[in-house]
Design a protein around this motif. Structure first.
Motif, PDB file in Angstrom:
ATOM      1  N   ALA A  92       0.700  -1.232  -0.167  1.00 11.37           N
ATOM      2  CA  ALA A  92      -0.048   0.120  -0.008  1.00 11.37           C
ATOM      3  C   ALA A  92       0.607   1.140  -0.043  1.00 11.37           C
ATOM      4  O   ALA A  92       2.221   1.264   0.285  1.00 11.37           O
ATOM      5  CB  ALA A  92      -1.099   0.036   1.152  1.00 11.37           C
ATOM      6  N   GLU A  96      -1.101   7.412   2.156  1.00 10.95           N
ATOM      7  CA  GLU A  96      -2.629   7.056   2.069  1.00 10.95           C
ATOM      8  C   GLU A  96      -3.149   6.143   2.854  1.00 10.95           C
ATOM      9  O   GLU A  96      -3.405   5.123   2.217  1.00 10.95           O
ATOM     10  CB  GLU A  96      -3.039   7.173   0.618  1.00 10.95           C
ATOM     11  CG  GLU A  96      -4.623   7.894   0.369  1.00 10.95           C
ATOM     12  CD  GLU A  96      -4.704   7.967  -1.181  1.00 10.95           C
ATOM     13  OE1 GLU A  96      -6.059   7.423  -1.558  1.00 10.95           O
ATOM     14  OE2 GLU A  96      -3.997   8.221  -1.991  1.00 10.95           O
ATOM     15  N   ALA A  98      -4.867   3.145   4.701  1.00  8.71           N
ATOM     16  CA  ALA A  98      -6.277   2.762   4.681  1.00  8.71           C
ATOM     17  C   ALA A  98      -6.692   2.122   5.997  1.00  8.71           C
ATOM     18  O   ALA A  98      -6.897   1.030   5.832  1.00  8.71           O
ATOM     19  CB  ALA A  98      -6.558   2.108   3.229  1.00  8.71           C
ATOM     20  N   GLU A 127      -1.315  11.686   8.257  1.00  5.93           N
ATOM     21  CA  GLU A 127      -1.800  10.253   8.448  1.00  5.93           C
ATOM     22  C   GLU A 127      -1.297   9.720   9.579  1.00  5.93           C
ATOM     23  O   GLU A 127      -2.044   8.837  10.171  1.00  5.93           O
ATOM     24  CB  GLU A 127      -1.169   9.554   6.889  1.00  5.93           C
ATOM     25  CG  GLU A 127      -2.090   9.973   5.850  1.00  5.93           C
ATOM     26  CD  GLU A 127      -3.534   9.476   5.964  1.00  5.93           C
ATOM     27  OE1 GLU A 127      -4.417   9.950   6.678  1.00  5.93           O
ATOM     28  OE2 GLU A 127      -3.938   8.323   5.349  1.00  5.93           O
TER      29      GLU A 127
END
Ligand SMILES: C[S@@+](CC[C@H](N)C(=O)[O-])C[C@H]1O[C@@H](n2cnc3c(N)ncnc32)[C@H](O)[C@@H]1O
Length: 194
Positions: A92, A96, A98, A127
């Motif tokens: 990933a 960003e 998830a 994040e």
């Protein structure tokens, strides 16, 4: 940076181990300091941890608690899975994440933060603080042979050449930047906990 690390995965641990193309690099005290850094990480309280940009899992294997490793490179992840069979690993994007807010107790990242230019740095820190209450950043210490910010030319075993953005850190400055405290300060490595 992504294509470079995917291509570099199989030879990445040469950097940690001082083997392959890095066998002749003069790094006094490197192995002793890496062992000391490892012990510092092992001594942390156990925590549900997300290791962002875990690479081959070289440090991931020393993190105490339940481990999730994340990297954009499938080849890096394959090596990390072999080192940390009990871990969960995901391909990933580090910028960003998830995951739900506070999905983890600790977010760990090593030798990734210093590759981020300003905009990505801001995104990453936002994040990181969303998904975990604690942040640990391990990165390269500023020393006499390097500049605080460099565009480095890196060469891989296949002869390919890559331009990589790289920062080197003074421990107190990194602690101030992250709003944390110095966990480890060596000649080669720094770690900050925020
Ligand atoms: C210098 S390596 C660090 C690996 C490992 N953390 C260590 O300490 O050895 C940087 C890692 O960041 C990963 N990476 C680069 N950009 C990324 C992104 N946007 N999302 C996820 N991983 C990324 C690369 O694939 C590579 O494994």
């Amino acid at each position: 940076m992504r294509a470079y690390y995917e291509r570099r995965a199989a030879e990445y641990d040469d950097w940690w181990l001082g083997t392959g193309l890095l066998a002749n690099r003069h790094r006094p005290g490197w192995h002793e300091e890496a062992a000391a850094l490892t012990r510092t990480l092992e001594a942390l309280p156990r925590a549900r941890t997300l290791d962002v940009a875990c690479g081959t899992g070289f440090l991931t294997q020393h993190l105490p608690g339940e481990i999730t490793g994340l990297d954009q490179s499938a080849s890096m992840l394959e090596l990390a899975r072999a080192k940390v069979p009990d871990g969960r690993f995901l391909q990933a994007d580090a910028l960003e994440l998830a995951f739900a807010d506070n999905a983890f107790e600790r977010l760990f990242t090593s030798f990734f933060y210093g590759h981020l230019e300003e905009d990505d740095r801001v995104t990453f820190l936002s994040e990181a603080s969303r998904v975990a209450g604690e942040l640990i950043v391990v990165d390269s210490a500023l020393h006499a042979e390097v500049e605080p910010v460099e565009w480095q030319e890196r060469v891989l075993n296949d002869g390919s050449r890559w331009q990589v953005y790289k920062r080197f850190f003074e421990p107190d400055r990194l602690a101030e930047e992250l709003g944390g405290r110095v966990l480890f300060a060596g000649r080669w490595f720094v770690a900050v906990q925020a």
